[in-house]
Design an enzyme around this catalytic site. Structure first.
Site, PDB file in Angstrom:
ATOM      1  CG  ASP A  26      -0.110  -0.032   2.537  1.00  0.00           C
ATOM      2  OD1 ASP A  26       0.959  -0.682   2.553  1.00  0.00           O
ATOM      3  OD2 ASP A  26      -0.540   0.572   3.536  1.00  0.00           O
ATOM      4  CE  LYS A  99      -0.908   5.301   3.005  1.00  0.00           C
ATOM      5  NZ  LYS A  99      -0.049   5.063   4.169  1.00  0.00           N
ATOM      6  CD  GLU A 179       1.728   0.327  10.269  1.00  0.00           C
ATOM      7  OE1 GLU A 179       0.942   0.607   9.343  1.00  0.00           O
ATOM      8  OE2 GLU A 179       2.910   0.024  10.075  1.00  0.00           O
ATOM      9  CE  LYS A 221       1.997  -3.113   9.054  1.00  0.00           C
ATOM     10  NZ  LYS A 221       1.762  -3.321   7.619  1.00  0.00           N
ATOM     11  NE  ARG A 294      10.340  -0.553   4.705  1.00  0.00           N
ATOM     12  CZ  ARG A 294      10.667   0.303   5.676  1.00  0.00           C
ATOM     13  NH1 ARG A 294      11.808   0.978   5.595  1.00  0.00           N
ATOM     14  NH2 ARG A 294       9.865   0.501   6.694  1.00  0.00           N
TER      15      ARG A 294
END
Ligand code: 13P
Length: 340
Positions: A26, A99, A179, A221, A294
């Protein structure tokens, strides 16, 4: 029990089903440009579609990936044959997520700190995303460790916004992923990371409680409790795993449907090892899994970028391997042998 309650619980549990985790793809326009620049690919809409649809078409990905978080552009995209990415995901058994925050912006009056924006009009945007097929959403807050920071004001402002976002998601039948990322940037030690993460999570769960958010239909998260990326003696795998679990046990109510981690700049295998070490510690009140960006994509992106057409399948195999390794780590069953 209302239908909406059951629906939220079902989605949340599916996101953290045994051996499965989330693929975060996202990246906002600016972030994906940075990632593409690093591998020499121009960030055009066509290239972003090619790259992200390549990942989502990976055969067997749904065995290890429960859901993928998309950016606004991606949830509206279609392949040249007219298949939407959302239906591609549905066929693969991967839940579409979105997102919805509008980014972490400089916090007025608080130098070097950020507060995430995006609440205005969120109810309407969530209704549209639900129409487009989104089953869950993500909102990222950023907490920075530094000289005299984070401030209480920054932690509280972000916790408040996360809870307001989460309440709106649940109203729309969408599972919120909350998150609050404590950044790894800096030279702080493990104890500092622990204290800041604990304070952040405690503030968040107070706000979630006050704003009537239902924890069984929510996924946290979290960032791991980890030494700063520039710290002198960085804590090892066992220390990180123990500190992270200890911190979560202190701050995260058992009713929470699950906890997934972001990778936050850890390298691929490091992120897998940490998750595996936590799950090897034994039973937890909640499933502990992954929602890596990542750490799932790095090698896959490099390989794809070297020759998007010729390397397509090779890039997919690399992604599938990382997804499988993290799926094993989510069960505490990862090993060096499996890795190699
Ligand atoms: P990283 O795993 O690259 O930190 O990204 C996860 C994410 O979605 C951050 O919001």
């Amino acid at each position: 029990m209302t239908d909406r309650y059951e629906q939220l619980v079902e989605i949340a549990q599916a996101l953290v089903a045994p051996g499965k985790g989330i693929l975060a793809i996202d990246e906002s326009g600016g972030t994906i440009k940075k990632r593409f620049d690093s591998v020499g690919v121009e960030s055009t809409e066509a290239n972003r579609l090619d790259y992200r649809s390549m990942m989502l078409s990976t055969e067997g990905l749904g065995t290890h990936i429960s859901g993928a978080i998309l950016f606004d552009e991606t949830i509206r995209q279609q392949l040249p044959d007219g298949t939407s990415l959302v239906s591609l995901m549905e066929q693969a058994g991967i839940l579409p997520g979105i997102k919805v925050d509008k980014g972490a912006k400089a916090m007025a009056g608080f130098e070097d700190e950020k507060v995430t924006e995006g609440l205005d009009g969120l109810r309407e945007r969530l209704a549209e995303y639900a129409e487009l097929g989104a089953k869950f959403a993500k909102w990222r807050a950023v907490i920075t460790i530094g000289d005299e920071i984070p401030s209480r004001a920054c932690i509280d402002a972000n916790a408040h916004a996360l809870a307001r976002y989460a309440a709106l998601c649940q109203e729309a039948g969408i599972v919120p992923i909350v998150e609050p990322e404590v950044l790894m940037d800096g030279d702080h030690d493990l104890d500092t990371s622990f204290d800041v993460t604990e304070a952040t999570l405690k503030a968040l769960f107070v706000q979630l409680y006050e704003q009537n958010v239902m924890l069984e239909g929510l996924v946290l998260k979290a960032s791991m409790v980890i030494s700063g990326s520039e710290a002198q003696d960085r804590a090892g795998v066992e220390e990180v795993a123990e500190a992270t679990v200890d911190c979560l046990l202190n701050a995260v109510p058992a009713a929470t449907a699950g906890v997934v981690f972001l990778s936050g700049g850890q390298d691929d295998v490091e992120a897998t090892c940490h998750l595996d070490a936590m799950n090897k510690m034994g039973d937890m009140p909640w499933p502990l899994s992954f929602s890596y960006g990542r750490a799932l994509q790095a090698e896959c992106l490099k390989t794809w970028a070297a020759d998007p057409k010729a390397n397509r399948e090779k890039a997919q195999q690399i992604l599938l391997h990382r997804a499988r390794m993290n799926g094993l780590a989510a069960l505490g069953e990862w090993s060096e042998e499996e890795e190699n």
